[in-house]
Design a protein around this motif. Structure first.
Motif, PDB file in Angstrom:
ATOM      1  N   SER A 130     -22.819 -23.672  15.521  1.00 51.74           N
ATOM      2  CA  SER A 130     -23.935 -23.301  14.652  1.00 51.74           C
ATOM      3  C   SER A 130     -24.630 -22.049  15.172  1.00 51.74           C
ATOM      4  N   PHE A 131     -24.793 -21.971  16.479  1.00 57.47           N
ATOM      5  CA  PHE A 131     -25.419 -20.774  17.048  1.00 57.47           C
ATOM      6  C   PHE A 131     -24.553 -19.540  16.792  1.00 57.47           C
ATOM      7  N   ARG A 132     -23.246 -19.674  16.938  1.00 54.74           N
ATOM      8  CA  ARG A 132     -22.347 -18.547  16.678  1.00 54.74           C
ATOM      9  C   ARG A 132     -22.507 -18.054  15.238  1.00 54.74           C
TER      10      ARG A 132
ATOM     11  N   TYR B 298     -32.911 -20.635  20.456  1.00 60.10           N
ATOM     12  CA  TYR B 298     -32.259 -21.569  19.539  1.00 60.10           C
ATOM     13  C   TYR B 298     -32.068 -22.947  20.172  1.00 60.10           C
ATOM     14  N   PHE B 299     -31.442 -23.001  21.320  1.00 61.07           N
ATOM     15  CA  PHE B 299     -31.134 -24.290  21.935  1.00 61.07           C
ATOM     16  C   PHE B 299     -32.391 -25.015  22.404  1.00 61.07           C
ATOM     17  N   SER B 300     -33.383 -24.275  22.901  1.00 65.09           N
ATOM     18  CA  SER B 300     -34.622 -24.920  23.339  1.00 65.09           C
ATOM     19  C   SER B 300     -35.370 -25.500  22.142  1.00 65.09           C
ATOM     20  N   ALA B 301     -35.328 -24.809  20.987  1.00 65.69           N
ATOM     21  CA  ALA B 301     -35.980 -25.333  19.785  1.00 65.69           C
ATOM     22  C   ALA B 301     -35.285 -26.597  19.310  1.00 65.69           C
TER      23      ALA B 301
ATOM     24  N   TRP C 175     -23.179 -26.471   6.994  1.00 61.93           N
ATOM     25  CA  TRP C 175     -24.534 -25.952   6.955  1.00 61.93           C
ATOM     26  C   TRP C 175     -25.065 -25.819   8.381  1.00 61.93           C
ATOM     27  N   HIS C 176     -25.882 -24.797   8.618  1.00 61.86           N
ATOM     28  CA  HIS C 176     -26.367 -24.533   9.973  1.00 61.86           C
ATOM     29  C   HIS C 176     -27.886 -24.392   9.949  1.00 61.86           C
ATOM     30  N   TRP C 177     -28.534 -25.174  10.783  1.00 59.52           N
ATOM     31  CA  TRP C 177     -29.992 -25.216  10.848  1.00 59.52           C
ATOM     32  C   TRP C 177     -30.504 -24.040  11.670  1.00 59.52           C
ATOM     33  N   CYS C 178     -31.364 -23.231  11.079  1.00 63.60           N
ATOM     34  CA  CYS C 178     -31.927 -22.065  11.768  1.00 63.60           C
ATOM     35  C   CYS C 178     -33.197 -22.461  12.514  1.00 63.60           C
ATOM     36  N   CYS C 179     -33.074 -23.396  13.443  1.00 68.87           N
ATOM     37  CA  CYS C 179     -34.250 -23.821  14.199  1.00 68.87           C
ATOM     38  C   CYS C 179     -34.656 -22.716  15.173  1.00 68.87           C
ATOM     39  N   GLY C 180     -35.912 -22.734  15.580  1.00 69.85           N
ATOM     40  CA  GLY C 180     -36.404 -21.708  16.483  1.00 69.85           C
ATOM     41  C   GLY C 180     -37.285 -20.670  15.817  1.00 69.85           C
TER      42      GLY C 180
ATOM     43  N   LYS D 273     -36.100 -15.208   9.323  1.00 72.43           N
ATOM     44  CA  LYS D 273     -37.232 -15.062   8.420  1.00 72.43           C
ATOM     45  C   LYS D 273     -37.022 -15.798   7.103  1.00 72.43           C
ATOM     46  N   ALA D 274     -37.927 -16.761   6.830  1.00 69.43           N
ATOM     47  CA  ALA D 274     -37.996 -17.458   5.538  1.00 69.43           C
ATOM     48  C   ALA D 274     -36.761 -18.296   5.218  1.00 69.43           C
ATOM     49  N   ILE D 275     -35.932 -18.583   6.218  1.00 67.26           N
ATOM     50  CA  ILE D 275     -34.701 -19.337   5.980  1.00 67.26           C
ATOM     51  C   ILE D 275     -34.593 -20.476   6.995  1.00 67.26           C
ATOM     52  N   ASP D 276     -34.258 -21.666   6.499  1.00 66.78           N
ATOM     53  CA  ASP D 276     -34.106 -22.829   7.364  1.00 66.78           C
ATOM     54  C   ASP D 276     -32.652 -23.257   7.534  1.00 66.78           C
ATOM     55  N   PHE D 277     -31.829 -23.010   6.521  1.00 67.42           N
ATOM     56  CA  PHE D 277     -30.417 -23.378   6.598  1.00 67.42           C
ATOM     57  C   PHE D 277     -29.568 -22.271   5.973  1.00 67.42           C
ATOM     58  N   ILE D 278     -28.394 -22.057   6.566  1.00 62.09           N
ATOM     59  CA  ILE D 278     -27.436 -21.108   6.002  1.00 62.09           C
ATOM     60  C   ILE D 278     -26.060 -21.756   5.946  1.00 62.09           C
TER      61      ILE D 278
END
Length: 226
Positions: free
Chosen positions: A28-30, A65-68, A135-140, A144-149
């Motif tokens: 997901s991070f990649r 990312y990982f800490s969030a 689907w990939h969670w944009c935690c952290g 901008k303005a996006i939670d999942f991609i």
């Protein structure tokens, strides 16, 4: 010069060891890093933003990312002191005793903390179900303005912003989506309390997301993180 895939993998592997990130989370991070390389205007960062084509930039993004992801979303204890005038107003207007007012103020603070946690827990629930479906969670909070991609087969991106309620943003926040392909989905309708799972974006449907599933996830998460 862009970082080689081998070196990128080494950086992610080192970070994953620090944050106990499994292969799916690393992937997901990649994907999120790839998205930001292709869409640099979507990077949101306080201060000078990192160069995501460098080792230090990748590391900075990975740490965030990982800490969030590992951060607890258990409701925080109230950190502020209630205004004493609230008790006076409640006593005079609604007839509560001053002792009752003190208890109500504390309960109100706890309720606000719980309400603030619901949005993060909603994103965690969706991630727990949809990550294995691309689907990939944009935690952290750095996209901008996006939670999942989600990346399509032809290389285009599906971008989604999640809101807990239909009234949980102001006009300036909603304006960020103007002239973009970002979709918005909200969980509940503020005037009726009706849930909105039936209107999930089509690509998120058919995977079992539901209000009952969300309730079960939250109960299990909070019990496990007490």
């Amino acid at each position: 010069m862009p970082i080689s895939n081998t070196r990128f993998s080494e950086i992610v592997s080192d970070l994953s060891g620090q944050y106990s990130a499994d292969i799916i989370l690393q992937n997901s991070f990649r994907i999120i890093h790839k998205y930001l390389i292709e869409n640099p205007d979507r990077l949101s960062w306080r201060g000078s933003p990192p160069d995501l084509n460098t080792e230090s930039g990748i590391s900075s993004l990975g740490i965030k990312y990982f800490s969030a992801y590992r951060k607890s979303d258990f409701p925080a204890l109230p950190a502020t002191v209630p205004d004493q005038m609230v008790s006076i107003v409640m006593h005079a207007a609604y007839g509560y005793s001053l002792e009752e007012c003190e208890g109500i103020k504390l309960t109100h603070q706890q309720s606000m903390c719980a309400e603030n946690a619901v949005g993060a827990l909603l994103e965690r629930y969706i991630d727990s179900v949809l990550r294995e479906h691309g689907w990939h969670w944009c935690c952290g909070s750095f996209v901008k303005a996006i939670d999942f991609i989600k990346e399509s087969n032809n290389g285009t991106w599906y971008e989604l912003q999640i809101k807990n309620r239909d009234n949980s943003e102001n006009s300036s926040s909603s304006a960020i989506r103007n002239h973009t392909s970002i979709q918005k989905w909200f969980r509940t309708k503020s005037r009726t309390g009706e849930t909105n799972w039936i209107n999930l974006p089509p690509l998120m449907q058919g995977h079992g997301l539901s209000e009952n599933g969300f309730k079960a996830f939250v109960d299990n998460y909070l019990r496990s993180n007490q």
